[in-house]
Design a protein around this motif. Structure first.
Motif, mmCIF file in Angstrom:
data_model
loop_
_atom_site.group_PDB
_atom_site.id
_atom_site.type_symbol
_atom_site.label_atom_id
_atom_site.label_comp_id
_atom_site.label_asym_id
_atom_site.label_seq_id
_atom_site.Cartn_x
_atom_site.Cartn_y
_atom_site.Cartn_z
ATOM 1 N N MET A 1 0.841 -1.195 0.000
ATOM 2 C CA MET A 1 0.000 0.000 0.000
ATOM 3 C C MET A 1 0.881 1.252 0.000
ATOM 4 O O MET A 1 1.833 1.341 0.772
ATOM 5 N N ARG A 2 0.567 2.171 -0.882
ATOM 6 C CA ARG A 2 1.370 3.394 -0.974
ATOM 7 C C ARG A 2 1.164 4.285 0.247
ATOM 8 O O ARG A 2 0.046 4.436 0.750
ATOM 9 N N THR A 3 2.269 4.843 0.707
ATOM 10 C CA THR A 3 2.237 5.816 1.799
ATOM 11 C C THR A 3 2.715 7.156 1.259
ATOM 12 O O THR A 3 3.776 7.232 0.624
ATOM 13 N N THR A 4 1.940 8.197 1.498
ATOM 14 C CA THR A 4 2.318 9.549 1.087
ATOM 15 C C THR A 4 2.266 10.451 2.309
ATOM 16 O O THR A 4 1.236 10.538 2.981
ATOM 17 N N LEU A 5 3.373 11.094 2.598
ATOM 18 C CA LEU A 5 3.503 11.954 3.771
ATOM 19 C C LEU A 5 3.768 13.384 3.314
ATOM 20 O O LEU A 5 4.563 13.614 2.383
ATOM 21 N N ARG A 6 3.140 14.331 3.981
ATOM 22 C CA ARG A 6 3.310 15.744 3.617
ATOM 23 C C ARG A 6 3.624 16.553 4.866
ATOM 24 O O ARG A 6 3.033 16.353 5.929
ATOM 25 N N GLY A 7 4.581 17.455 4.745
ATOM 26 C CA GLY A 7 4.941 18.297 5.872
ATOM 27 C C GLY A 7 6.239 19.029 5.598
ATOM 28 O O GLY A 7 6.626 19.238 4.440
ATOM 29 N N ARG A 8 6.904 19.411 6.646
ATOM 30 C CA ARG A 8 8.211 20.074 6.557
ATOM 31 C C ARG A 8 9.263 18.977 6.421
ATOM 32 O O ARG A 8 9.511 18.214 7.359
ATOM 33 N N VAL A 9 9.879 18.870 5.252
ATOM 34 C CA VAL A 9 10.790 17.769 4.947
ATOM 35 C C VAL A 9 12.234 18.238 5.081
ATOM 36 O O VAL A 9 12.660 19.172 4.401
ATOM 37 N N VAL A 10 12.976 17.589 5.967
ATOM 38 C CA VAL A 10 14.404 17.859 6.141
ATOM 39 C C VAL A 10 15.144 16.794 5.349
ATOM 40 O O VAL A 10 15.352 15.672 5.818
ATOM 41 N N THR A 11 15.533 17.117 4.114
ATOM 42 C CA THR A 11 16.050 16.093 3.199
ATOM 43 C C THR A 11 17.493 15.690 3.482
ATOM 44 O O THR A 11 17.892 14.567 3.214
ATOM 45 N N LEU A 12 18.304 16.640 3.976
ATOM 46 C CA LEU A 12 19.752 16.460 4.137
ATOM 47 C C LEU A 12 20.421 16.157 2.794
ATOM 48 O O LEU A 12 21.418 15.431 2.732
ATOM 49 N N THR A 13 19.860 16.696 1.737
ATOM 50 C CA THR A 13 20.437 16.599 0.395
ATOM 51 C C THR A 13 20.572 18.006 -0.155
ATOM 52 O O THR A 13 20.260 18.994 0.519
ATOM 53 N N GLU A 14 20.999 18.086 -1.415
ATOM 54 C CA GLU A 14 21.126 19.395 -2.059
ATOM 55 C C GLU A 14 19.786 20.106 -2.158
ATOM 56 O O GLU A 14 19.743 21.332 -2.345
ATOM 57 N N ALA A 15 18.681 19.370 -2.015
ATOM 58 C CA ALA A 15 17.353 19.995 -2.052
ATOM 59 C C ALA A 15 17.082 20.822 -0.812
ATOM 60 O O ALA A 15 16.168 21.663 -0.795
ATOM 61 N N GLY A 16 17.823 20.595 0.239
ATOM 62 C CA GLY A 16 17.668 21.362 1.464
ATOM 63 C C GLY A 16 16.399 20.999 2.212
ATOM 64 O O GLY A 16 15.942 19.863 2.199
ATOM 65 N N GLU A 17 15.807 21.990 2.864
ATOM 66 C CA GLU A 17 14.584 21.787 3.631
ATOM 67 C C GLU A 17 13.388 22.267 2.820
ATOM 68 O O GLU A 17 13.422 23.366 2.255
ATOM 69 N N LEU A 18 12.343 21.450 2.762
ATOM 70 C CA LEU A 18 11.143 21.778 2.011
ATOM 71 C C LEU A 18 10.035 22.142 2.980
ATOM 72 O O LEU A 18 9.578 21.307 3.755
ATOM 73 N N ALA A 19 9.595 23.385 2.947
ATOM 74 C CA ALA A 19 8.564 23.838 3.884
ATOM 75 C C ALA A 19 7.252 23.101 3.658
ATOM 76 O O ALA A 19 6.516 22.813 4.602
ATOM 77 N N ASP A 20 6.943 22.802 2.409
ATOM 78 C CA ASP A 20 5.758 22.014 2.059
ATOM 79 C C ASP A 20 6.218 20.920 1.109
ATOM 80 O O ASP A 20 6.182 21.078 -0.115
ATOM 81 N N GLY A 21 6.679 19.825 1.709
ATOM 82 C CA GLY A 21 7.243 18.744 0.912
ATOM 83 C C GLY A 21 6.450 17.457 1.040
ATOM 84 O O GLY A 21 5.588 17.318 1.912
ATOM 85 N N VAL A 22 6.776 16.522 0.167
ATOM 86 C CA VAL A 22 6.083 15.231 0.135
ATOM 87 C C VAL A 22 7.113 14.108 0.037
ATOM 88 O O VAL A 22 8.102 14.211 -0.707
ATOM 89 N N LEU A 23 6.856 13.048 0.786
ATOM 90 C CA LEU A 23 7.561 11.772 0.649
ATOM 91 C C LEU A 23 6.539 10.736 0.234
ATOM 92 O O LEU A 23 5.427 10.701 0.769
ATOM 93 N N SER A 24 6.925 9.861 -0.697
ATOM 94 C CA SER A 24 6.009 8.810 -1.107
ATOM 95 C C SER A 24 6.788 7.521 -1.323
ATOM 96 O O SER A 24 7.920 7.545 -1.825
ATOM 97 N N PHE A 25 6.178 6.404 -0.941
ATOM 98 C CA PHE A 25 6.818 5.096 -1.115
ATOM 99 C C PHE A 25 5.752 4.007 -1.089
ATOM 100 O O PHE A 25 4.722 4.119 -0.438
ATOM 101 N N ASP A 26 6.038 2.949 -1.845
ATOM 102 C CA ASP A 26 5.176 1.772 -1.891
ATOM 103 C C ASP A 26 6.086 0.557 -1.852
ATOM 104 O O ASP A 26 6.201 -0.196 -2.810
ATOM 105 N N GLY A 27 6.777 0.420 -0.740
ATOM 106 C CA GLY A 27 7.793 -0.604 -0.601
ATOM 107 C C GLY A 27 8.939 -0.068 0.218
ATOM 108 O O GLY A 27 8.821 0.960 0.898
#
Length: 388
Positions: free
Chosen positions: A1-27
């Protein structure tokens, strides 16, 4: 089942911090990390108080928790201790032992090896027995022995690749041979529990392929401006990026101002936040054990039992999330910087930074969801919500 999360995302990558970001995964792997505006799918509403989405925390130095200690418990206790920390956000955990006889360590390595194979812990850390009798900390002095390359070789062989780090004092006997064994096994050489002088420490640091400093400032002499010593050499090496220094930012082992100082001086890429937690983490005050040593926990501080006075600090009682929270709100380190030391740097130290320690498409779906005060709400490990 796919999980989609939305919020303040601290990526620790070159993308930096996303004030309104999304993570999604199905596995087990992340398949989307980015701004909500770029997500092509069913988008959750952004909460009025958005959660913070962090990489799962990584603790490279932990002796237990939830009432069970890795050096003294059985397999069920190992499962419980690992589960305790995972449920609180630590998705990659190294199980630490304390100084023991060869027979004791062999037994515990076999026990913890089962937990490594089961994916409960990421590896085993041998803290001792080749450390200084002058800085034993909470180790049994009778179980501290001079460096014995043959013994270490047998322990490493018995571990079968499951031992990921070994703490050794630079001044112990046969240090060069011990370091060579550690390097050839591709194991992290951690220097600590020591009174080594500056020159010997510099030599020891140069001898390691991958080197860390076991809980910076603790179980070593303090800085002395007219007497360069182990700590002088260790901090200089961390500042250059030659080593990674472990930091127990729990308000007990180090003052908050000291934690802020090492972040400002050495940088988060050269620091790994750790707990050094023992069985009493998450438990009430009382009597516990660390290996064979009796420990008393009072007001959340664990010390060796001493009927004549106050014993030495004996591990910690905080979780990795507690340490991260204190680093941000008491030491005043910004969240991305603190999270770098809690996730990205320890991942690199363990050689796992291609899999964990950041939020990027293709990385493991190890995610910690917290509220605005960094209190854990939900934990995902390999894409599955973890329930202790």
């Amino acid at each position: 089942m796919r999980t989609t999360l939305r919020g303040r995302v601290v990526t620790l990558t070159e993308a930096g911090e996303l004030a309104d970001g999304v993570l999604s995964f199905d596995g087990p792997l992340l398949d989307f990390v980015g701004p909500a505006a770029e997500f092509d799918g069913d988008l959750p509403e952004l909460a009025a108080n958005p959660p913070i989405l962090l990489p799962g925390l990584i603790d490279v130095h932990c002796h237990g928790g939830g009432g069970f200690g890795f050096p003294e418990t059985d397999y069920d206790g190992v499962v419980a201790a690992a589960g305790f920390h995972r449920a609180r956000g630590t998705t990659t955990l190294v199980a630490s032992l304390v100084s023991g006889t060869e027979a004791e360590l062999t037994e515990k390595i076999a026990l913890l090896g089962k937990a490594v194979d089961a994916g409960l812990v990421a590896g085993i850390h041998l803290e001792g027995p080749f450390i200084s009798e002058h800085r034993p900390g909470a180790h049994d002095p009778a179980r501290i022995v001079p460096g014995d390359p043959a013994m270490l070789a047998r322990l490493l062989q018995h571990g079968g690749g499951r031992i990921v780090s070994v703490t050794i004092a630079p001044e112990t006997a046969h240090f060069a041979e011990l370091a060579d064994l550690v390097n050839r096994a591709d194991v992290l050489l951690s220097l600590g529990h020591t009174v080594a002088d500056y020159e010997r420490t510099v030599e020891a640091i140069r001898s390691g392929r991958r080197v860390s400093i076991t809980h910076l400032f603790n179980a070593m002499p303090g800085l002395a401006h007219r007497d360069a010593n182990f700590l002088t050499a260790a901090m200089a090496a961390a500042g250059r990026g030659d080593v990674v220094a472990e930091v127990i930012a729990d308000g007990v082992h180090l003052a908050d101002g000291t934690v802020r100082m090492v972040f400002d001086t050495l940088g988060a890429h050269n620091l790994a936040l750790i707990t050094d937690a023992m069985a009493a983490a998450g438990m009430p005050d009382g009597r516990y054990h660390l290996g064979i040593m009796d420990v008393v926990v009072a007001d959340g501080v664990s010390r060796l039992y001493d009927p004549c006075g106050q014993g030495a600090i004996a591990g910690g009682t905080a979780t990795a999330a507690d340490v991260l929270r204190r680093t941000v709100f008491q030491a005043g380190v910004d969240l991305t910087t603190a999270a770098t030391a809690a996730c990205a740097t320890p991942a690199r130290l363990l050689g796992l930074d291609d899999r964990v320690g950041a939020l990027r498409t293709g990385m493991r779906a190890d995610v910690l969801v917290t509220d605005a005060r960094l209190n854990p709400l939900t934990v995902y490990k390999d894409g599955l919500e973890w329930n202790s």
